[in-house]
Design a protein around this motif. Sequence first.
Motif, PDB file in Angstrom:
ATOM      1  N   ALA A 396      45.747  40.764  89.854  1.00  0.00           N
ATOM      2  CA  ALA A 396      45.631  39.597  88.976  1.00  0.00           C
ATOM      3  C   ALA A 396      46.387  39.844  87.679  1.00  0.00           C
ATOM      4  O   ALA A 396      45.798  39.968  86.609  1.00  0.00           O
ATOM      5  CB  ALA A 396      44.162  39.315  88.683  1.00  0.00           C
ATOM      6  N   PRO A 397      47.726  39.900  87.750  1.00  0.00           N
ATOM      7  CA  PRO A 397      48.480  40.189  86.523  1.00  0.00           C
ATOM      8  C   PRO A 397      48.268  39.133  85.440  1.00  0.00           C
ATOM      9  O   PRO A 397      48.380  39.434  84.258  1.00  0.00           O
ATOM     10  CB  PRO A 397      49.942  40.220  86.995  1.00  0.00           C
ATOM     11  CG  PRO A 397      49.954  39.778  88.422  1.00  0.00           C
ATOM     12  CD  PRO A 397      48.570  39.820  88.951  1.00  0.00           C
ATOM     13  N   GLY A 398      47.974  37.914  85.849  1.00  0.00           N
ATOM     14  CA  GLY A 398      47.711  36.853  84.869  1.00  0.00           C
ATOM     15  C   GLY A 398      46.237  36.726  84.527  1.00  0.00           C
ATOM     16  O   GLY A 398      45.830  35.816  83.814  1.00  0.00           O
ATOM     17  N   GLY A 399      45.430  37.631  85.072  1.00  0.00           N
ATOM     18  CA  GLY A 399      43.999  37.638  84.752  1.00  0.00           C
ATOM     19  C   GLY A 399      43.135  37.045  85.851  1.00  0.00           C
ATOM     20  O   GLY A 399      43.593  36.312  86.732  1.00  0.00           O
ATOM     21  N   ALA A 400      41.888  37.437  85.801  1.00  0.00           N
ATOM     22  CA  ALA A 400      40.837  36.877  86.657  1.00  0.00           C
ATOM     23  C   ALA A 400      39.554  37.003  85.849  1.00  0.00           C
ATOM     24  O   ALA A 400      39.529  37.717  84.844  1.00  0.00           O
ATOM     25  CB  ALA A 400      40.725  37.667  87.966  1.00  0.00           C
ATOM     26  N   ILE A 401      38.511  36.297  86.257  1.00  0.00           N
ATOM     27  CA  ILE A 401      37.259  36.419  85.504  1.00  0.00           C
ATOM     28  C   ILE A 401      36.092  36.664  86.444  1.00  0.00           C
ATOM     29  O   ILE A 401      36.158  36.363  87.651  1.00  0.00           O
ATOM     30  CB  ILE A 401      36.986  35.175  84.637  1.00  0.00           C
ATOM     31  CG1 ILE A 401      36.930  33.908  85.490  1.00  0.00           C
ATOM     32  CG2 ILE A 401      37.987  35.025  83.536  1.00  0.00           C
ATOM     33  CD1 ILE A 401      36.432  32.721  84.711  1.00  0.00           C
ATOM     34  N   ILE A 402      35.028  37.195  85.886  1.00  0.00           N
ATOM     35  CA  ILE A 402      33.784  37.365  86.632  1.00  0.00           C
ATOM     36  C   ILE A 402      32.631  37.052  85.684  1.00  0.00           C
ATOM     37  O   ILE A 402      32.667  37.400  84.501  1.00  0.00           O
ATOM     38  CB  ILE A 402      33.645  38.792  87.214  1.00  0.00           C
ATOM     39  CG1 ILE A 402      32.379  38.900  88.074  1.00  0.00           C
ATOM     40  CG2 ILE A 402      33.639  39.851  86.111  1.00  0.00           C
ATOM     41  CD1 ILE A 402      32.309  40.172  88.912  1.00  0.00           C
ATOM     42  N   LYS A 403      31.648  36.333  86.218  1.00  0.00           N
ATOM     43  CA  LYS A 403      30.454  36.042  85.423  1.00  0.00           C
ATOM     44  C   LYS A 403      29.500  37.206  85.618  1.00  0.00           C
ATOM     45  O   LYS A 403      28.666  37.211  86.519  1.00  0.00           O
ATOM     46  CB  LYS A 403      29.848  34.724  85.882  1.00  0.00           C
ATOM     47  CG  LYS A 403      28.729  34.224  85.004  1.00  0.00           C
ATOM     48  CD  LYS A 403      28.339  32.842  85.440  1.00  0.00           C
ATOM     49  CE  LYS A 403      27.278  32.253  84.557  1.00  0.00           C
ATOM     50  NZ  LYS A 403      26.972  30.881  84.950  1.00  0.00           N
ATOM     51  N   ALA A 489      26.108  28.493  90.204  1.00  0.00           N
ATOM     52  CA  ALA A 489      26.073  29.531  91.239  1.00  0.00           C
ATOM     53  C   ALA A 489      26.012  30.916  90.601  1.00  0.00           C
ATOM     54  O   ALA A 489      26.323  31.104  89.430  1.00  0.00           O
ATOM     55  CB  ALA A 489      27.315  29.423  92.119  1.00  0.00           C
ATOM     56  N   SER A 490      25.625  31.895  91.412  1.00  0.00           N
ATOM     57  CA  SER A 490      25.596  33.269  90.920  1.00  0.00           C
ATOM     58  C   SER A 490      26.016  34.211  92.035  1.00  0.00           C
ATOM     59  O   SER A 490      26.044  33.836  93.209  1.00  0.00           O
ATOM     60  CB  SER A 490      24.194  33.627  90.418  1.00  0.00           C
ATOM     61  OG  SER A 490      23.265  33.507  91.467  1.00  0.00           O
ATOM     62  N   GLY A 491      26.329  35.453  91.661  1.00  0.00           N
ATOM     63  CA  GLY A 491      26.778  36.446  92.620  1.00  0.00           C
ATOM     64  C   GLY A 491      27.922  37.237  92.015  1.00  0.00           C
ATOM     65  O   GLY A 491      28.416  36.916  90.923  1.00  0.00           O
ATOM     66  N   THR A 492      28.351  38.287  92.747  1.00  0.00           N
ATOM     67  CA  THR A 492      29.438  39.136  92.257  1.00  0.00           C
ATOM     68  C   THR A 492      30.752  38.514  92.713  1.00  0.00           C
ATOM     69  O   THR A 492      31.327  38.900  93.736  1.00  0.00           O
ATOM     70  CB  THR A 492      29.253  40.566  92.766  1.00  0.00           C
ATOM     71  OG1 THR A 492      27.897  40.956  92.507  1.00  0.00           O
ATOM     72  CG2 THR A 492      30.201  41.529  92.073  1.00  0.00           C
ATOM     73  N   ILE A 493      31.192  37.544  91.955  1.00  0.00           N
ATOM     74  CA  ILE A 493      32.256  36.668  92.427  1.00  0.00           C
ATOM     75  C   ILE A 493      33.411  36.668  91.424  1.00  0.00           C
ATOM     76  O   ILE A 493      33.254  36.243  90.271  1.00  0.00           O
ATOM     77  CB  ILE A 493      31.692  35.249  92.645  1.00  0.00           C
ATOM     78  CG1 ILE A 493      30.574  35.353  93.692  1.00  0.00           C
ATOM     79  CG2 ILE A 493      32.786  34.302  93.104  1.00  0.00           C
ATOM     80  CD1 ILE A 493      29.856  34.086  93.966  1.00  0.00           C
ATOM     81  N   VAL A 494      34.548  37.154  91.889  1.00  0.00           N
ATOM     82  CA  VAL A 494      35.753  37.209  91.058  1.00  0.00           C
ATOM     83  C   VAL A 494      36.532  35.925  91.286  1.00  0.00           C
ATOM     84  O   VAL A 494      36.821  35.552  92.429  1.00  0.00           O
ATOM     85  CB  VAL A 494      36.609  38.435  91.420  1.00  0.00           C
ATOM     86  CG1 VAL A 494      37.900  38.442  90.606  1.00  0.00           C
ATOM     87  CG2 VAL A 494      35.821  39.721  91.202  1.00  0.00           C
ATOM     88  N   LEU A 495      36.862  35.266  90.181  1.00  0.00           N
ATOM     89  CA  LEU A 495      37.440  33.920  90.255  1.00  0.00           C
ATOM     90  C   LEU A 495      38.749  33.842  89.473  1.00  0.00           C
ATOM     91  O   LEU A 495      39.065  34.734  88.685  1.00  0.00           O
ATOM     92  CB  LEU A 495      36.452  32.916  89.642  1.00  0.00           C
ATOM     93  CG  LEU A 495      35.069  32.878  90.274  1.00  0.00           C
ATOM     94  CD1 LEU A 495      34.056  32.331  89.278  1.00  0.00           C
ATOM     95  CD2 LEU A 495      35.080  32.034  91.539  1.00  0.00           C
ATOM     96  N   HIS A 496      39.438  32.714  89.668  1.00  0.00           N
ATOM     97  CA  HIS A 496      40.622  32.352  88.871  1.00  0.00           C
ATOM     98  C   HIS A 496      41.714  33.427  88.969  1.00  0.00           C
ATOM     99  O   HIS A 496      42.442  33.630  87.994  1.00  0.00           O
ATOM    100  CB  HIS A 496      40.282  32.152  87.392  1.00  0.00           C
ATOM    101  CG  HIS A 496      39.136  31.210  87.115  1.00  0.00           C
ATOM    102  ND1 HIS A 496      38.769  30.863  85.845  1.00  0.00           N
ATOM    103  CD2 HIS A 496      38.291  30.543  87.923  1.00  0.00           C
ATOM    104  CE1 HIS A 496      37.728  30.039  85.886  1.00  0.00           C
ATOM    105  NE2 HIS A 496      37.420  29.826  87.152  1.00  0.00           N
ATOM    106  N   VAL A 497      41.817  34.132  90.093  1.00  0.00           N
ATOM    107  CA  VAL A 497      42.865  35.151  90.214  1.00  0.00           C
ATOM    108  C   VAL A 497      44.225  34.475  89.994  1.00  0.00           C
ATOM    109  O   VAL A 497      44.576  33.519  90.671  1.00  0.00           O
ATOM    110  CB  VAL A 497      42.808  35.841  91.596  1.00  0.00           C
ATOM    111  CG1 VAL A 497      44.017  36.735  91.792  1.00  0.00           C
ATOM    112  CG2 VAL A 497      41.523  36.659  91.718  1.00  0.00           C
ATOM    113  N   THR A 498      44.964  34.997  89.014  1.00  0.00           N
ATOM    114  CA  THR A 498      46.195  34.351  88.555  1.00  0.00           C
ATOM    115  C   THR A 498      47.345  35.355  88.540  1.00  0.00           C
ATOM    116  O   THR A 498      47.143  36.487  88.083  1.00  0.00           O
ATOM    117  CB  THR A 498      45.987  33.795  87.120  1.00  0.00           C
ATOM    118  OG1 THR A 498      44.862  32.913  87.141  1.00  0.00           O
ATOM    119  CG2 THR A 498      47.206  33.041  86.627  1.00  0.00           C
ATOM    120  N   PRO A 499      48.545  34.983  89.040  1.00  0.00           N
ATOM    121  CA  PRO A 499      48.869  33.684  89.634  1.00  0.00           C
ATOM    122  C   PRO A 499      48.250  33.537  91.022  1.00  0.00           C
ATOM    123  O   PRO A 499      47.950  34.525  91.684  1.00  0.00           O
ATOM    124  CB  PRO A 499      50.406  33.699  89.696  1.00  0.00           C
ATOM    125  CG  PRO A 499      50.803  35.127  89.608  1.00  0.00           C
ATOM    126  CD  PRO A 499      49.713  35.867  88.916  1.00  0.00           C
TER     127      PRO A 499
END
Length: 588
Positions: A396-403, A489-499
């Motif tokens: 994820a060179p442009g970033g990703a997020i996790i709650k 929602a909840s869980g160990t979830i990595v999102l918005h993987v960019t690009p």
Amino acid sequence: MSSKSSKDKPETESATGMRRGLTSYGDTGFSLFLRKAFIKGAGFTDDALGRPVIGIANTGSGYNPCHGNMPQLMEAVKRGVMLAGGLPVEFPTISIHESFAAPTSMYLRNLMSMDTEEMIRAQPMDAVVLIGGCDKTVPAQLMAAASARVPAIQLVTGSMLTGSHRGERVGACTDCRRFWGKYRAEEIDDTEIADVNNQLVASVGTCSVMGTASTMACIAEALGMMVPGAASPPAVTADRIRIAELTGTQAVRMIGQNLTPDRILTPKAFENALRVLLAIGGSTNAIVHLTAIAGRLGIKMDMEAFDRIGKETPVLVDLKPSGQHYMEDFHKAGGLRTLLRELRPLLHLDALTITGRTLGEELDDAGPAFTQDVVRPFNNPIYAQGGIAVLRGNLAPGGAIIKQSAASPVLMEKEGRAVVFDDLQDLASRVDDDDLDITADDFMVLKEIGPVGAPGMPEAGYMPIPRKLARAGVKDMVRISDGRMSGTASGTIVLHVTPESAIGGPLALVKNGDRIRLSVANRELSLLISDAELAERKSKWQAKPAREEDQRGYRKLFLTTVTQADQGCDFDFLQGLGDGGSTPVGKP
Ligand code: FES
């Protein structure tokens, strides 16, 4: 009743009321004459038409039960406008509900923002009240307000009430997912899931937990775009109606002060909103929305700085999905002002609000704190760091997020084997196959659900636990995608993987069996292959061929102009042109 219409001299510059933005007939006097003639057909007097005009965006829709109290709110806003001497004029815009918009509401957010912006511009109004609520509506309206630069004030419909299932309190939509998970795991039967379905949404209004709608309501107040105390009253309460009346009154007061959104939506205000997002354990979607709203003003979201302020901003609000309470409890605990009191040392108190006063001045007048158990004191948080962490790495060179506040601690520092799903259809067709080669230690990877891929970046990042693992009692796994996740929602979830994978981001190159490292502590998301192997795979990657439906209309506009998550998924041509600085700016 006097009739002076034909003598009225419309002004072209700094015109107000019905003289604003006259229709082009080549004769401005005739344009005003005609406009007044038509509106008089609805029974208006010259006295009424001489007042400041407050437009009110009506997003009521039979397809949007989250906005089901729109008639009551509209009546109250109009009352407030008239009490302050203005003329309220309602107008419709697009309305979007999460469950009624295909392929996903996010696909339509920018369309709603364009509709709202252009209707504000096209129609005569000295100020505008924007009534939204369901997830994408408030971001769309704030984006529109930022671009239209007419004094604007946000009102939300308010949260729904909670229901009760067999003695247990329930509410949309954290409990929707929890009960559906139990049903998939065959812990509850058809009769019970049907019973729950009747109880999850106990009234009109937005989701009752700290999902995207509640998050955006809190953020709108923290940004200074709502009257103080407006984020939390539930939809069907007297408090909500009073807030609506106050909103109408304040809209009129804003006119003389020229309180345009660009004066309120500053880098400092966005930082205040980001602090609130972190402290409420709010929806990850809000990052994308705040980036888009800021982008309209040329303000850049600095994700590294966001991550830094995350480390010093604890989660204090004990609401589902990060905690245990519901929005109506938050309201009884004093709502956002209770939280702002705790966050005070971290806030930019000099940020201007739609009242014409600063956030600090409003907080000074907010009344004393009282004993409650929904908003924790700063030194006794739910979670020591902010709810959202920003990840980087070769995946994820442009970033990703996790709650992180809603993730499983044991899964946040882990290496795992990738089990790859090529797209949503592939996921749907295989995830419940008993022969699927997967264990609870594997990382589920889903491609093609980014802004371009799905399209619209659907909330499909919350992948279902494969049925055979769910039956065995597995409640959480690491899941990675370029999509979004519902704030409920909840869980160990990595999102918005960019690009995203659809445009050839590294996620597209992940193969079944690859090893991936997730370290939230180190903010790392890495595909454990060599740079040479990654480059080799990239050289062979090909985009999917365009589909027939991609070639025309809104879909074509969307696919050709939507930006990535790190730019808010706004259309590139809607972003602001100037340099408005960046946010967050750092501690006051
Ligand atoms: Fe409208 Fe949740 S579905 S707020």
